[in-house]
Motif scaffolding. Structure first.
Motif, mmCIF file in Angstrom:
data_model
loop_
_atom_site.group_PDB
_atom_site.id
_atom_site.type_symbol
_atom_site.label_atom_id
_atom_site.label_comp_id
_atom_site.label_asym_id
_atom_site.label_seq_id
_atom_site.Cartn_x
_atom_site.Cartn_y
_atom_site.Cartn_z
ATOM 1 N N THR A 101 5.216 8.414 3.818
ATOM 2 C CA THR A 101 4.963 9.927 4.813
ATOM 3 C C THR A 101 3.775 10.692 4.384
ATOM 4 O OG1 THR A 101 7.404 9.970 5.499
ATOM 5 C CG2 THR A 101 6.045 11.915 5.826
ATOM 6 N N THR A 102 2.697 10.632 5.086
ATOM 7 C CA THR A 102 1.379 11.323 4.579
ATOM 8 C C THR A 102 1.103 12.814 5.241
ATOM 9 O OG1 THR A 102 0.260 10.548 6.558
ATOM 10 C CG2 THR A 102 0.428 9.106 4.817
ATOM 11 N N PRO A 103 0.859 13.688 4.478
ATOM 12 C CA PRO A 103 0.736 15.007 4.608
ATOM 13 C C PRO A 103 -0.642 15.289 5.512
ATOM 14 C CG PRO A 103 -0.037 14.675 2.620
ATOM 15 C CD PRO A 103 0.789 13.378 2.838
ATOM 16 N N PRO A 104 -0.732 16.362 6.201
ATOM 17 C CA PRO A 104 -2.031 16.582 6.697
ATOM 18 C C PRO A 104 -3.542 16.318 5.903
ATOM 19 C CG PRO A 104 -0.492 18.456 7.074
ATOM 20 C CD PRO A 104 0.101 17.530 6.047
ATOM 21 N N GLY A 105 -4.315 15.760 6.749
ATOM 22 C CA GLY A 105 -5.548 15.415 5.886
ATOM 23 C C GLY A 105 -6.060 14.135 6.244
ATOM 24 N N LEU A 106 -7.060 13.545 5.719
ATOM 25 C CA LEU A 106 -7.714 12.445 5.923
ATOM 26 C C LEU A 106 -6.858 11.287 5.014
ATOM 27 C CD1 LEU A 106 -9.875 11.014 7.526
ATOM 28 C CD2 LEU A 106 -11.442 11.516 5.667
ATOM 29 N N HIS A 107 -6.675 10.117 5.585
ATOM 30 C CA HIS A 107 -5.797 9.257 4.781
ATOM 31 C C HIS A 107 -6.367 7.813 5.119
ATOM 32 C CE1 HIS A 107 -2.957 12.149 3.374
ATOM 33 N NE2 HIS A 107 -3.134 12.500 4.714
ATOM 34 N N PHE A 108 -6.155 6.721 4.132
ATOM 35 C CA PHE A 108 -6.666 5.453 4.368
ATOM 36 C C PHE A 108 -5.260 4.434 4.649
ATOM 37 C CE2 PHE A 108 -7.392 1.217 2.652
ATOM 38 C CZ PHE A 108 -8.031 0.830 3.274
ATOM 39 N N LYS A 109 -5.410 3.419 5.300
ATOM 40 C CA LYS A 109 -4.378 2.791 5.459
ATOM 41 C C LYS A 109 -4.955 1.293 5.831
ATOM 42 C CE LYS A 109 -3.788 3.045 10.691
ATOM 43 N NZ LYS A 109 -4.196 1.596 11.090
ATOM 44 N N ILE A 110 -4.263 0.252 5.580
ATOM 45 C CA ILE A 110 -4.528 -1.215 5.387
ATOM 46 C C ILE A 110 -4.640 -1.464 7.164
ATOM 47 C CG2 ILE A 110 -4.054 -3.710 4.875
ATOM 48 C CD1 ILE A 110 -2.343 -2.513 2.551
ATOM 49 N N PRO A 111 -5.808 -1.907 7.571
ATOM 50 C CA PRO A 111 -5.787 -2.131 8.847
ATOM 51 C C PRO A 111 -5.066 -3.583 9.358
ATOM 52 C CG PRO A 111 -8.007 -2.945 7.713
ATOM 53 C CD PRO A 111 -7.070 -2.155 6.955
ATOM 54 N N TYR A 112 -4.494 -3.617 10.389
ATOM 55 C CA TYR A 112 -3.654 -4.514 10.900
ATOM 56 C C TYR A 112 -2.468 -4.866 10.220
ATOM 57 C CZ TYR A 112 -8.216 -5.152 13.444
ATOM 58 O OH TYR A 112 -9.175 -5.020 14.165
ATOM 59 N N ASP A 114 -0.693 -1.895 8.253
ATOM 60 C CA ASP A 114 -0.136 -0.742 8.329
ATOM 61 C C ASP A 114 -0.216 -0.160 9.738
ATOM 62 O OD1 ASP A 114 0.555 -0.943 5.755
ATOM 63 O OD2 ASP A 114 -1.193 0.461 5.005
ATOM 64 N N HIS A 115 0.979 0.663 10.002
ATOM 65 C CA HIS A 115 0.810 1.188 11.546
ATOM 66 C C HIS A 115 1.680 2.313 11.211
ATOM 67 C CE1 HIS A 115 1.178 0.907 15.867
ATOM 68 N NE2 HIS A 115 2.249 1.592 15.843
ATOM 69 N N LEU A 116 0.792 3.268 11.982
ATOM 70 C CA LEU A 116 0.984 4.949 11.990
ATOM 71 C C LEU A 116 1.661 5.643 13.110
ATOM 72 C CD1 LEU A 116 0.242 7.498 10.480
ATOM 73 C CD2 LEU A 116 -2.037 7.564 11.758
ATOM 74 N N TYR A 117 2.473 6.488 12.726
ATOM 75 C CA TYR A 117 3.071 7.250 13.863
ATOM 76 C C TYR A 117 2.862 8.576 13.463
ATOM 77 C CZ TYR A 117 5.357 2.978 15.292
ATOM 78 O OH TYR A 117 5.782 1.556 15.620
ATOM 79 N N LYS A 118 2.370 9.538 14.329
ATOM 80 C CA LYS A 118 2.135 10.976 14.125
ATOM 81 C C LYS A 118 3.270 11.681 14.672
ATOM 82 C CE LYS A 118 -2.807 10.764 13.964
ATOM 83 N NZ LYS A 118 -4.076 11.176 14.320
ATOM 84 N N VAL A 119 4.097 12.537 13.882
ATOM 85 C CA VAL A 119 5.235 13.411 14.489
ATOM 86 C C VAL A 119 4.769 14.675 14.200
ATOM 87 C CG1 VAL A 119 7.485 13.972 14.132
ATOM 88 C CG2 VAL A 119 6.508 11.372 13.755
#
Length: 381
Positions: A101-112, A114-119
């Motif tokens: 779970t990532t806090p607010p800010g700019l982050h990096f994920k592995i393309p294709y 990692d899948h991101l959901y914003k709540v």
């Protein structure tokens, strides 16, 4: 102005200035890239074009795959960086499994991968029961039509009541909110309605009307307990913030009768309050007067008892002295008695026992401040 005037110096081409020109130039380049026709160089002695060689069937396919690969890489690089707003958190799944779970800010994920959901975890969500808010321009109106199935309830004394309320909640666990419950909103609505109907159904009609704050607190507590029981370990992912009853009234069909009963009840309370006011004004005064009389009686009792005891003691003391010296004591008692009586005497009559009529005496005491001595003689015939 001609095209030659628009050309910059040194023979350089002018760069496109608008997005339409950029897109058109890109399309032209792609067309040139996929085109297999090459312009032959003209020789001065040739009168016929040389025969063109047959095009390879895999030439265009290789170019297409190259372009797709480039777009795929560019898309992966673009999607590998993401930004989380201050009021949000990001839930990252790696190959379908929870990663972090990532806090607010700019982050990096592995393309294709990692899948991101914003709540949004700061926004307060709400569910309305028995009414709906309607936005009409700049004003907000409440619409209760068509929601009787949510608001009508039966109280413990078999009366029907119309209840409208709001449940406000906030996301506490983003992962549980997203993946543990299929429809969190519907779960909150179903449980809230069940808890509210149970609590109102256990109360009398008058109690529900006059204790909406207590009912709201009870609904909030039991609703959170119910969600924790159905979804243990916080699997629902929400915390109930506020439960507020907007309107509690009888149905429209019985409102006139209810208003009459309410007016009669208000009159009864007014009369009771007036009687209580009269009671508080009269009874304490009467109680004070009664206590005063009782205390005066106790004081009078103590005074009479003490005086009687004093007189008794005085009589006993005189009796002892009288037994020791009767003549002296008798004379002293006579003189003391005459001392107490004479100042109040206005007339003195001296009568000789041998005379038949009173003797006339001279009034010589009035000038000296003594009681007047008068005598009245009557003629004897």
């Amino acid at each position: 102005m001609s095209n030659q005037d628009q050309q910059p110096p040194w023979g350089k081409k002018q760069k496109p200035q608008t997005p339409e020109e950029i897109v058109a130039q890109l399309i032209n380049k792609l067309q040139d890239f996929f085109s297999d026709k090459k312009k032959p160089s003209a020789s001065p002695g040739d009168s016929q074009d040389p025969p063109s060689s047959p095009a390879s069937p895999f030439a265009n396919l290789g170019k297409l795959l190259s372009v797709i690969l480039i777009l795929f890489v560019l898309q992966g690089v673009y999607s590998s960086f993401f930004k989380i707003a201050p009021s949000e958190v990001g839930v990252v799944l790696r190959l379908g499994k929870y990663s972090r779970t990532t806090p607010p800010g700019l982050h990096f994920k592995i393309p294709y991968i990692d899948h991101l959901y914003k709540v949004d975890v700061e926004n307060i969500r709400k569910e309305e029961f028995g009414f709906r808010n309607r936005m009409t321009g700049q004003e907000t109106s409440f619409d209760k039509r068509g929601f009787d199935n949510e608001s009508l309830m039966l109280t413990a004394d078999k009366n029907v009541i119309n209840v409208a309320w709001i449940v406000q909640y906030r996301v506490a666990d983003p992962y549980a909110y997203l993946f543990k419950v299929a429809n969190v909103r519907q779960a909150i609505r179903d449980n809230s309605e069940a808890v509210t109907r149970r609590i109102v159904g256990n109360m009398d009609f008058d109690y529900v009307l006059s204790n909406r704050e207590l009912l709201a607190a009870s609904v909030k507590k039991e609703l959170q307990e119910q969600l924790n029981k159905l979804f243990p370990k916080g699997a629902s992912g929400v915390n109930i913030g506020t439960v507020q009853f907007q309107d509690i009234n009888p149905p429209d069909q019985v409102k006139p009768a209810f208003n009459e009963v309410n007016e009669a009840d208000q009159d009864m309370k007014r009369l009771v309050n007036e009687a209580q006011e009269t009671y508080n004004r009269v009874i304490p005064k009467a109680s004070g007067d009664a206590k005063k009389i009782v205390e005066e009686a106790y004081g009078y009792q103590a005074e009479r008892i003490n005086n009687a005891k004093g007189e008794t003691q005085r009589f006993n003391d005189i009796l002892v002295e009288y037994k020791n010296a009767p003549d002296v004591t008798r004379k002293r008692m006579y003189l003391e008695t005459m001392k107490d009586i004479m100042p109040d005497v206005q007339s003195v009559y001296v009568i000789d026992k041998d005379q038949q009529a009173p003797l006339p005496l001279l009034n010589i005491s009035s000038a000296k401040g003594l009681p007047a001595i008068q005598s009245k003689a009557t003629d004897t015939k």
